[in-house]
Design an enzyme around this catalytic site. Structure first.
Site, PDB file in Angstrom:
ATOM      1  N   ILE A  21      41.740  31.384  68.009  1.00 50.48           N
ATOM      2  CA  ILE A  21      42.159  30.150  68.872  1.00 50.48           C
ATOM      3  C   ILE A  21      40.745  29.338  68.955  1.00 50.48           C
ATOM      4  CG2 ILE A  21      43.070  29.436  71.123  1.00 50.48           C
ATOM      5  CD1 ILE A  21      45.215  30.959  69.424  1.00 50.48           C
ATOM      6  N   TYR A  56      52.379  46.527  62.984  1.00 50.45           N
ATOM      7  CA  TYR A  56      52.014  47.352  64.310  1.00 50.45           C
ATOM      8  C   TYR A  56      50.353  47.249  64.238  1.00 50.45           C
ATOM      9  CZ  TYR A  56      56.529  48.647  65.913  1.00 50.45           C
ATOM     10  OH  TYR A  56      57.863  48.793  66.584  1.00 50.45           O
ATOM     11  N   GLN A 194      25.197  40.204  77.745  1.00 51.01           N
ATOM     12  CA  GLN A 194      23.979  40.496  77.383  1.00 51.01           C
ATOM     13  C   GLN A 194      23.719  41.665  76.307  1.00 51.01           C
ATOM     14  OE1 GLN A 194      21.240  41.183  80.630  1.00 51.01           O
ATOM     15  NE2 GLN A 194      22.795  40.353  81.967  1.00 51.01           N
ATOM     16  N   CYS A 382      64.888  35.210  56.158  1.00 47.39           N
ATOM     17  CA  CYS A 382      64.495  36.042  55.213  1.00 47.39           C
ATOM     18  C   CYS A 382      65.443  37.522  55.155  1.00 47.39           C
ATOM     19  CB  CYS A 382      63.016  36.661  54.969  1.00 47.39           C
ATOM     20  SG  CYS A 382      62.531  36.965  53.428  1.00 47.39           S
ATOM     21  N   GLY A 384      66.781  38.437  57.641  1.00 46.48           N
ATOM     22  CA  GLY A 384      67.560  38.146  58.402  1.00 46.48           C
ATOM     23  C   GLY A 384      68.814  37.579  57.774  1.00 46.48           C
ATOM     24  N   GLN A 386      69.472  37.891  54.762  1.00 45.28           N
ATOM     25  CA  GLN A 386      70.127  38.832  53.612  1.00 45.28           C
ATOM     26  C   GLN A 386      71.099  39.722  54.563  1.00 45.28           C
ATOM     27  OE1 GLN A 386      66.664  41.101  52.078  1.00 45.28           O
ATOM     28  NE2 GLN A 386      66.269  39.332  50.807  1.00 45.28           N
ATOM     29  N   HIS A 508      60.459  31.367  54.590  1.00 41.66           N
ATOM     30  CA  HIS A 508      59.800  31.503  56.128  1.00 41.66           C
ATOM     31  C   HIS A 508      59.596  30.189  56.533  1.00 41.66           C
ATOM     32  CE1 HIS A 508      59.564  35.892  56.530  1.00 41.66           C
ATOM     33  NE2 HIS A 508      59.432  35.855  54.884  1.00 41.66           N
ATOM     34  N   GLU A 510      58.834  29.416  59.537  1.00 40.91           N
ATOM     35  CA  GLU A 510      58.044  29.269  60.635  1.00 40.91           C
ATOM     36  C   GLU A 510      56.695  29.019  60.287  1.00 40.91           C
ATOM     37  OE1 GLU A 510      59.648  31.895  59.149  1.00 40.91           O
ATOM     38  OE2 GLU A 510      58.596  33.542  59.310  1.00 40.91           O
TER      39      GLU A 510
HETATM   40  N1  GLN Z   1      62.707  43.100  52.703  1.00 39.82           N
HETATM   41  C1  GLN Z   1      63.381  41.983  52.189  1.00 39.82           C
HETATM   42  C2  GLN Z   1      62.766  41.746  50.793  1.00 39.82           C
HETATM   43  O1  GLN Z   1      61.829  42.074  50.318  1.00 39.82           O
HETATM   44  C3  GLN Z   1      62.955  40.752  53.348  1.00 39.82           C
HETATM   45  C4  GLN Z   1      61.596  40.417  53.493  1.00 39.82           C
HETATM   46  C5  GLN Z   1      61.176  39.641  54.555  1.00 39.82           C
HETATM   47  O2  GLN Z   1      62.229  39.495  55.305  1.00 39.82           O
HETATM   48  N2  GLN Z   1      60.080  38.945  54.501  1.00 39.82           N
HETATM   49  O3  GLN Z   1      63.418  40.732  49.994  1.00 39.82           O
END
Ligand code: GLN
Length: 534
Positions: A21, A56, A194, A382, A384, A386, A508, A510
């Protein structure tokens, strides 16, 4: 243009102090003064890139437009400054050793013994200077991952020591440390700082500027004391207190003259302090937006950093909709047909999150079904997206075994299939479909209206894709493939136009939402969630 200047940002005392940041804020402040800047990160771990890391470990894996899987700090750099980073903005120990070892195998070193110093450090120096050598930048800001004292970090610090010597007045080192508050004693403690500076000095680096993270205001006396102990001038000791939002940090740094001090240390004219107008307007709007909009994130990683860019994109979209977006993590492993209504209750919209592997996917599918059947604003990203496709296949088209071959490679209804060019790949690292690809939006579709143009470009990170053999069946049943790749015909966006807002993107979005340019899909999604709340 004058010579490129280098700013090195190191950290001490503890990790997670927000070096990224600070680096991004410095970039923002210098940019506001009219300079061209770039920001790069050097990570001491041995993975070639974070693509193979579990979230993680280091949080989200960020992806650059040119297809490099990188550290999530590059996301901060882009969100703060609007610059586009590349594969040359993130290096790891692994990447550096790989390059040195490749050269050794080619015989480039002509019989020399390859050593950490000078061969690894020379390679690091070369990479640190690479973007500067392109002559595109007035400033190259380099953040070093980890904390001073880590064994893995030493070659990077040695490289900085040498570069500071080579570059002379064209380089400054900023060290970020922590000043803890001992509640029992009622005192702020400077000793760790320090020690951290001493450690840096013992490696031959004298920091020029100190940024001190603290939870309580540091008085002038304390700053003078630190300055005196650490060989820095008092105005070069800057405090960084907790802020209501990370986007306040550039303002706090500017108020203390951090950018002006940097320029002075580099023997550059300081000039007027820029007003940061658009940035301040964003913050004003953000502070005024108090009405809460609740978004449920259906995913399997119960830690914030795993979905960093999604959280930031949603929060930016909230501001531009004059609302405060509050994200609630909903663990998809805990969702089944009996719990779904309960788990999803109370939200104004849902994001079905990206991810890899089997864990938690049935919950995502059930969540997608619930959202579709109850006409909830839903954004699948992505994996999601699928899951939205699989759900529709199972419950609308009647393919009870519909699945992705990632989860079940024997299914008769492989509605999500391995991409053709992925079939012979055996190495996992860096081999997915990565980075920016163009996508054509269908005339008359909601997404076409949202983006306001026909061709868009978005970043990808996946191995599997919508199986085009099923396209006609889906279209007929009401899930439309409204975004497709113009060259390969891969499906990039699905949408159910009869619902209020039910969109899945294979890419993506985002990754490309920034403070001053929020992403249109997130803006529209949050708007739909607001409507839904009413
Ligand atoms: N696992 C999925 C794929 O490889 C989606 C990947 C993801 O969500 N970035 O296509």
């Amino acid at each position: 243009m004058s010579e490129t200047k280098y700013i090195f940002v190191t950290g001490g005392v503890a990790s997670s102090l927000g070096k990224g940041i600070i680096a991004a804020s410095i970039g923002k402040l210098l940019q506001a003064r009219g300079f061209n800047i770039t920001i790069q990160k050097f990570d001491p771990y041995i993975n070639i890139d974070p693509g193979t890391l579990n979230p993680y470990e280091h949080g989200e894996c960020y992806v650059t437009d040119d297809g490099q899987e990188t550290d999530l700090d590059l996301g901060h750099y882009e969100r703060f400054t609007g610059i586009k980073t590349t594969r040359y903005n993130n290096f790891t120990t692994g990447k550096i050793y790989q390059s040195v070892i490749d050269k050794e195998r080619r015989g480039d070193y002509l019989g020399k013994t390859i050593q950490v110093i000078p061969h690894i450090t020379d390679e690091i120096k070369r990479d640190m200077l690479y973007l500067g050598k392109t002559k595109k930048y007035d400033f190259v800001i380099t953040e070093i991952g980890g904390t001073v004292g880590d064994i893995e970090g030493q070659p990077f610090l040695e490289a900085i020591r040498q570069l500071k010597w080579d570059l002379g007045k064209n380089a400054v080192c900023i060290h970020l440390t922590y000043v803890p508050y001992l509640a029992a004693a009622g005192e702020l403690k400077t000793k760790p700082t320090q020690h951290s500076v001493k450690e840096l000095q013992s490696l031959g680096i004298q920091p020029d500027i100190l940024v001190l993270r603290a939870e309580h205001e540091l008085g002038t006396g304390l700053r003078r004391k630190i300055a005196a102990f650490c060989n820095v001038s008092p105005e070069a000791v800057v405090q960084s207190l907790d802020q209501p939002t990370i986007y306040e940090v550039p303002l706090r740094m500017q108020e203390q003259g951090l950018d002006a001090t940097i320029l002075r240390k580099l023997d550059m004219p300081v000039g007027e302090t820029p007003g940061l107008g658009p940035w301040r307007s964003f913050l004003d709007r953000r502070h005024k937006a108090t009405e809460i909009i609740n978004i449920g994130l259906v995913g399997k990683y119960d830690l914030q950093d795993a979905y960093k860019s999604i959280l930031e994109a949603l929060s930016q979209a909230g501001t531009y909709n004059d609302r405060k977006v509050k994200c609630h993590f909903i663990n998809s492993e805990k969702i089944d047909n009996t719990t779904v209504a309960d788990k999803l209750a109370g939200m104004d919209g849902y994001v079905i999150c990206p991810g890899f592997g089997q864990r938690g996917i049935e919950g995502k599918i059930i969540a997608a079904q619930y959202c579709r059947e109850h006409n909830k604003p839903t954004f699948g990203i992505c994996l999601g997206m699928q899951m939205m496709v699989i759900e529709f296949g199972r419950n609308v088209l009647g393919y009870s075994d519909a699945n992705s071959v990632e989860m079940d490679n024997k299914t008769a209804h492989n509605v999500i299939d391995l991409m053709e060019d992925q079939k012979n790949i055996t190495n996992m690292g860096g081999t997915m479909r990565l980075g920016g690809y163009e996508c054509t939006l269908r005339e008359g579709s909601r997404v076409r209206e949202i983006y306001g143009k026909e061709i868009i470009r978005e970043r990808h990170r996946h191995r599997y894709e919508f199986n085009n053999d099923y396209r006609a069946a889906y279209e007929q049943a009401g899930m439309e493939c409204v975004g497709t790749n113009p060259d390969t015909d891969l499906v990039e966006i699905v949408e159910i136009p009869t619902l209020t807002w039910y969109v899945g993107t294979q890419f993506h979005p985002e990754y490309s939402s920034t403070v001053l340019k929020p992403h249109p899909l997130f803006l529209d999604f949050v708007k739909a969630a607001i409507e839904n709340k009413k």
